[in-house]
Design an enzyme around this catalytic site. Structure first.
Site, PDB file in Angstrom:
ATOM      1  N   ARG A 106      -1.862  -5.729  -8.677  1.00 31.84           N
ATOM      2  CA  ARG A 106      -0.903  -6.730  -8.642  1.00 31.84           C
ATOM      3  C   ARG A 106      -0.895  -7.862  -9.833  1.00 31.84           C
ATOM      4  O   ARG A 106       0.243  -8.445  -9.998  1.00 31.84           O
ATOM      5  CB  ARG A 106      -0.965  -7.478  -7.359  1.00 31.84           C
ATOM      6  N   HIS A 128       0.999  -1.291   0.048  1.00 35.45           N
ATOM      7  CA  HIS A 128       0.198   0.058   0.137  1.00 35.45           C
ATOM      8  C   HIS A 128       0.903   1.368   0.093  1.00 35.45           C
ATOM      9  O   HIS A 128       0.600   2.168  -0.802  1.00 35.45           O
ATOM     10  CB  HIS A 128      -0.736   0.090   1.191  1.00 35.45           C
ATOM     11  N   SER A 152      -3.326  -7.341   2.553  1.00 32.55           N
ATOM     12  CA  SER A 152      -3.797  -7.654   3.880  1.00 32.55           C
ATOM     13  C   SER A 152      -4.265  -8.937   4.354  1.00 32.55           C
ATOM     14  O   SER A 152      -3.948  -9.441   5.627  1.00 32.55           O
ATOM     15  CB  SER A 152      -4.860  -6.378   4.372  1.00 32.55           C
ATOM     16  N   LYS A 168     -18.840  -3.539   8.331  1.00 33.76           N
ATOM     17  CA  LYS A 168     -17.777  -4.369   7.585  1.00 33.76           C
ATOM     18  C   LYS A 168     -17.066  -4.789   8.893  1.00 33.76           C
ATOM     19  O   LYS A 168     -16.782  -3.930   9.492  1.00 33.76           O
ATOM     20  CB  LYS A 168     -16.954  -3.860   6.482  1.00 33.76           C
TER      21      LYS A 168
HETATM   22  O1  PNS Z   1      -8.938  -2.456   0.296  1.00 29.87           O
HETATM   23  P1  PNS Z   1     -10.000  -3.153  -0.354  1.00 29.87           P
HETATM   24  O2  PNS Z   1     -10.876  -3.824   0.487  1.00 29.87           O
HETATM   25  O3  PNS Z   1     -10.046  -3.471  -1.775  1.00 29.87           O
HETATM   26  O4  PNS Z   1     -10.868  -1.572  -0.633  1.00 29.87           O
HETATM   27  C1  PNS Z   1     -12.139  -1.494  -1.026  1.00 29.87           C
HETATM   28  C2  PNS Z   1     -12.626  -0.065  -1.254  1.00 29.87           C
HETATM   29  C3  PNS Z   1     -12.849   0.441  -0.079  1.00 29.87           C
HETATM   30  C4  PNS Z   1     -11.686   0.986  -1.822  1.00 29.87           C
HETATM   31  C5  PNS Z   1     -14.040  -0.108  -1.986  1.00 29.87           C
HETATM   32  O5  PNS Z   1     -14.984  -1.009  -1.474  1.00 29.87           O
HETATM   33  C6  PNS Z   1     -14.875   1.273  -1.983  1.00 29.87           C
HETATM   34  O6  PNS Z   1     -14.630   1.780  -2.649  1.00 29.87           O
HETATM   35  N1  PNS Z   1     -15.808   1.181  -1.153  1.00 29.87           N
HETATM   36  C7  PNS Z   1     -16.857   2.379  -0.991  1.00 29.87           C
HETATM   37  C8  PNS Z   1     -17.953   2.186  -1.397  1.00 29.87           C
HETATM   38  C9  PNS Z   1     -18.297   2.006  -2.856  1.00 29.87           C
HETATM   39  O7  PNS Z   1     -18.071   3.339  -3.356  1.00 29.87           O
HETATM   40  N2  PNS Z   1     -18.731   1.117  -3.507  1.00 29.87           N
HETATM   41  C10 PNS Z   1     -18.608   1.089  -4.901  1.00 29.87           C
HETATM   42  C11 PNS Z   1     -17.774   0.937  -5.694  1.00 29.87           C
HETATM   43  S1  PNS Z   1     -17.825   0.678  -7.346  1.00 29.87           S
END
Ligand code: PNS
Length: 165
Positions: free
Chosen positions: A94, A17, A131, A41
């Site tokens: 990745r 990250h 993670s 979550k």
């Molecule tokens: O580290 P992660 O779990 O891959 O992060 C995911 C994250 C938080 C970036 C993604 O779930 C997100 O953008 N969540 C906010 C809610 C949202 O906008 N959802 C629609 C995405 S198209």
């Protein structure tokens, strides 16, 4: 001012990250690391803990992180980008698996508000770091030093032990 958002759950932050954040900060005027704090979550670390870890990680970047700030966000990432006037979302890639997952989100986010998603390809030395895998390996006593910042190691071991107890 070209402001980008680097969103994630960062549970916990990894060296992968921080590498993406550092490289994004070299391309954009300002990078906001947006820590998803959606209360529905279940995470190993709470929202404040994850934000604090990111702040420590960004501080460790020194001058390379001077234009980076950390914030929690709830709701849609597109709404958050509008709120803080960010032009782009930066995501690390990745592998092809990441791509398949990210391309759909990027297209949905573009559909919602037109926000661009910019992908930064992971450093090959860190391409296997996630993670979730870090937590799995650490939970079984594996050595994850070098994969997360040093200050994460203690809290990670402690929290996993608390979960087992
Ligand atoms: O580290 P992660 O779990 O891959 O992060 C995911 C994250 C938080 C970036 C993604 O779930 C997100 O953008 N969540 C906010 C809610 C949202 O906008 N959802 C629609 C995405 S198209």
């Amino acid at each position: 001012m070209r402001r980008a958002v680097c969103p994630g759950s960062f549970d916990p932050v990894t060296r992968g990250h921080l590498d993406i954040v550092r490289r994004a900060a070299a391309v954009f005027d300002e990078v906001v690391v947006a820590v998803g704090v959606n209360p529905s979550k279940s995470r190993l670390f709470g929202p404040e803990e994850r934000v604090a870890m990111l702040e420590q990680g960004v501080a460790g970047l020194g001058e390379a992180g001077a234009n980076v700030r950390v914030a929690g966000f709830t709701g849609l990432i597109t709404a958050y980008c509008r709120e803080i006037d960010a032009h782009a979302i930066v995501k690390g890639l990745r592998s092809g698996t990441d791509f398949d997952y990210e391309v759909q989100m990027a297209q949905m986010n573009a559909h919602l508000t037109g926000v661009e998603t910019v992908f930064v390809i992971a450093d090959p030395q860190l391409g296997f770091v996630s993670s979730s895998l870090v937590k799995e390996v650490a939970a079984f006593g594996g050595d994850v030093s070098g994969l997360v910042p040093e200050f994460v190691l203690g809290p990670l071991t402690d929290r996993l032990a608390e979960k087992r107890a």
